[in-house]
Structures are given as C-alpha cells and as structure tokens.
Scaffold this motif. Structure first.
Motif, short mmCIF file in Angstrom:
data_model
loop_
_atom_site.label_atom_id
_atom_site.label_comp_id
_atom_site.label_asym_id
_atom_site.label_seq_id
_atom_site.Cartn_x
_atom_site.Cartn_y
_atom_site.Cartn_z
N UNK A 1 45.81 6.20 68.94
CA UNK A 1 44.62 6.38 68.09
C UNK A 1 44.71 5.63 66.78
N UNK A 2 45.09 4.34 66.88
CA UNK A 2 45.13 3.50 65.69
C UNK A 2 43.75 3.50 65.02
N UNK A 3 43.72 3.78 63.72
CA UNK A 3 42.45 3.96 63.02
C UNK A 3 41.93 2.70 62.34
N UNK A 4 42.82 1.86 61.87
CA UNK A 4 42.40 0.68 61.11
C UNK A 4 41.97 -0.45 62.06
N UNK A 5 41.49 -1.53 61.47
CA UNK A 5 41.04 -2.69 62.24
C UNK A 5 42.19 -3.30 63.03
N UNK A 6 41.89 -3.72 64.26
CA UNK A 6 42.83 -4.50 65.07
C UNK A 6 42.14 -5.81 65.43
N UNK A 7 42.80 -6.93 65.12
CA UNK A 7 42.29 -8.25 65.51
C UNK A 7 43.26 -8.87 66.49
N UNK A 8 42.75 -9.27 67.64
CA UNK A 8 43.57 -9.96 68.63
C UNK A 8 43.00 -11.35 68.86
N UNK A 9 43.86 -12.35 68.73
CA UNK A 9 43.48 -13.74 68.97
C UNK A 9 44.35 -14.29 70.09
N UNK A 10 43.70 -14.84 71.13
CA UNK A 10 44.44 -15.43 72.25
C UNK A 10 44.10 -16.90 72.35
N UNK B 1 41.74 -24.01 64.68
CA UNK B 1 41.71 -24.10 63.21
C UNK B 1 40.62 -23.25 62.58
N UNK B 2 39.43 -23.27 63.16
CA UNK B 2 38.34 -22.47 62.60
C UNK B 2 38.63 -20.98 62.74
N UNK B 3 39.23 -20.60 63.88
CA UNK B 3 39.55 -19.19 64.11
C UNK B 3 40.59 -18.69 63.11
N UNK B 4 41.62 -19.52 62.86
CA UNK B 4 42.65 -19.12 61.90
C UNK B 4 42.09 -19.08 60.48
N UNK B 5 41.22 -20.04 60.16
CA UNK B 5 40.61 -20.04 58.83
C UNK B 5 39.77 -18.80 58.60
N UNK B 6 39.27 -18.21 59.68
CA UNK B 6 38.45 -17.02 59.56
C UNK B 6 39.22 -15.73 59.37
N UNK B 7 40.56 -15.81 59.43
CA UNK B 7 41.37 -14.62 59.20
C UNK B 7 41.45 -14.34 57.71
N UNK B 8 40.76 -13.34 57.26
CA UNK B 8 40.72 -12.98 55.84
C UNK B 8 41.44 -11.66 55.62
N UNK B 9 42.38 -11.68 54.69
CA UNK B 9 43.18 -10.49 54.43
C UNK B 9 42.34 -9.47 53.65
#
Length: 312
Positions: A218-227, A261-269
C-alpha cells in the motif's frame, strides 16, 4: 611452477596466473560470465592450498569458510587443488513450470523449485540449464504471492545459454545456484516517499517485482516507472497499464531511445525524499543516474543493478 589439480587433471601453471584463464586454457569447461566477480557463475571449491583472491568480500563468510572462490578473481600462487561447481550436488533442483514469449525476444520462464526457499523481490539467481552452462537472472516474482520463480530472459537465437533456453519445455529439469542481490528492494519505510523505477530492457524484471511489492504494501506516494526498450519490446506494457489504471499513484512511461531524452528531462523532483531504483545495461543505467543527479536526487537514495554483458 605451481601445480593446479582439478579432479583427475594436473596442470602446471605460471605463478600469478588467473585461475579462470588457466582452466579455460586447459580446455576445462567452467562456466563464466561477467569476469568482474558479480555473477558468481565461475564459482569453484578450493580443496587444498591457497589462492590469491582479489575480491574476498564477493562471497559471504559462510561460502568462503566452506572453501568456495570465484575463479575470475583468483590467482594461482602455489600448489592448489580445486573442484568445479557441480549443479547436480551443489545447486537446488527445479523444474520448468511454464515458458512463453512476452515479446519477440523476451522469454518468460517460470520454475518450480523442489524445495521452497526465501528470497526478496529484486534479487537474482544463477540458472543452470546443464552442468556446463549457467547465467544469472533477476527474479520477477513475489515470494508471498507467486507459486513459481519467474524470470524474463532476453533470448536471441544465437548463444550458448539462450539457444538452450529456447528449447525448454514444462517438466524439464534445471538447477538454481547462488541467490544474490539486495540493492533493488522495497523498504516499508518508503511508503510516504516518491518512488522512481527506471529500467532498460529486461532490467524491468526485478523492478516489476519491486513495484508489485510496493503496491502490495500500500505504497501511498507517487510511483514513476520508466521502461526503455526498442519498438515492440515493451513486453509488460499491457500489464503495467492495468496496474496504473488500478493504482492512481502509479505513472508508467514506455519509451524508445529516441524518446528517452525528453522522458528523462520530464522527471521533476517534488521531494528530496525520493527513492530511485535503476536496472539494465551499464550505459543506460549511467544515463539514468546522470539525470537523477541533475534532478537533485541524493546519491544515497539511488540504488542500481547493472546487467553486465556476458558471453552468451
């Protein structure tokens, strides 16, 4: 000149000769893969004598006390006697439960071990198809939910291991060697922390297990998966989409190299507490890690597992 005894064979080798090289030069069939002390494919048993070990911590204390060594990391300095790893005696037996194709080159292999054993999502095992050929593969299954051990094998047509893997049928016998890993895991303390999972190719296998474990807890925070994969090789796209539809905190991106590159650039902390797990080919994992560094993810919150290319 030191004597190296291997079973009934007696070899004379030059001092400081690498043990794996000495065995291969004598046409002794010992499996090997990474040559970096990571995969444990070339493990041998030192019966007598001593070997100069460049990575004494690569094996746990119990294995070392029993006399096991990694041939790729050892030099022959004096007379020594060794025995090769014998999967019939030294490994866990298992049978093939099922095997099917998740894409044109990714084989899903499910195994039933003869005896249950404990493991954690994200760890990996050494798979033996016969007594000479073994490779390390990551577990994609969950110990508390799946009745089998699941592996996703990048399986081109040509290769010593992959050619045999393509021929496996339900009921066939295989053997399980060393259980290793632990860098890729899910910590229950992460429930309120964002979780980023970045995979290339079949590096998705262990991360899919970690993802399922996070959702199970039951992880509550956001999970981002990139493949990251080539076109047509996003082999879990549909099942990941189903998971994302059922869990609004999960966001999945399946990208090609041109889109990366665009996908990685979209990773915002959004939080300095973000935990990141990376898995795949070393070059691709390095590109992931560079982006996370630039995004501000603390280095001690980035966990990696490299799929080192090996002799197939």
């Amino acid at each position: 000149m030191p004597d190296l005894r291997v079973g009934d064979q007696l070899l004379t080798v030059a001092p400081a000769t690498n043990l794996l090289d000495a065995l291969l030069s004598a046409d002794i069939r010992v499996p090997y893969s990474c040559r970096a002390g990571s995969c444990h494919t070339c493990m041998v048993h030192c019966v007598s004598g001593e070997l100069a070990d460049a990575k004494p911590d690569a094996l746990d204390a119990q294995r070392r006390q029993q006399g096991w060594r990694l041939a790729c990391q050892c030099q022959v300095q004096g007379d020594v006697q060794i025995e090769l790893f014998n999967p019939l005696n030294d490994a866990r037996p298992a049978t093939v439960h099922s095997c099917d194709w998740l894409s044109s080159r990714v084989l899903r292999l499910r195994l039933t071990p003869a005896r249950p054993f404990s493991y954690e999502p994200g760890q990996h095992l050494l798979l033996w198809i016969n007594q000479q050929i073994a490779r390390p593969y990551s577990l994609a299954s969950l110990p508390d939910e799946d009745p089998w051990l699941e592996f996703h094998i990048d399986c081109p047509e040509q290769g010593a291991f992959t050619s045999l893997a393509r021929q496996l049928q339900p009921g066939d016998s295989v053997a399980l060697g060393e259980l290793r890993g632990g860098a890729l895991h899910y910590d229950p303390d992460w429930q309120a922390k964002p979780l980023w999972l970045l995979a290339s190719g079949t590096g998705l296998a262990p991360l899919s297990g970690v993802l399922r474990e996070a959702l199970r807890q039951n992880h509550q925070a956001e999970i981002r998966l990139l493949h990251l994969a080539s076109a047509g090789q996003h082999y879990l796209a549909e099942s990941l989409k189903t998971l994302a539809n059922a869990h609004p905190q999960l966001h999945v991106s399946c990208v090609t190299a041109a889109e990366l590159p665009a996908a990685l650039a979209g990773l915002r902390l959004v939080s300095r507490q973000t935990q990141a797990l990376l898995c795949g080919h070393p070059e691709q994992v390095e590109s992931f890690a560079r982006r996370l560094y630039l995004a501000g993810v603390p280095r001690n919150q980035v966990f990696t597992d490299l799929f080192v290319p090996h002799a197939r």
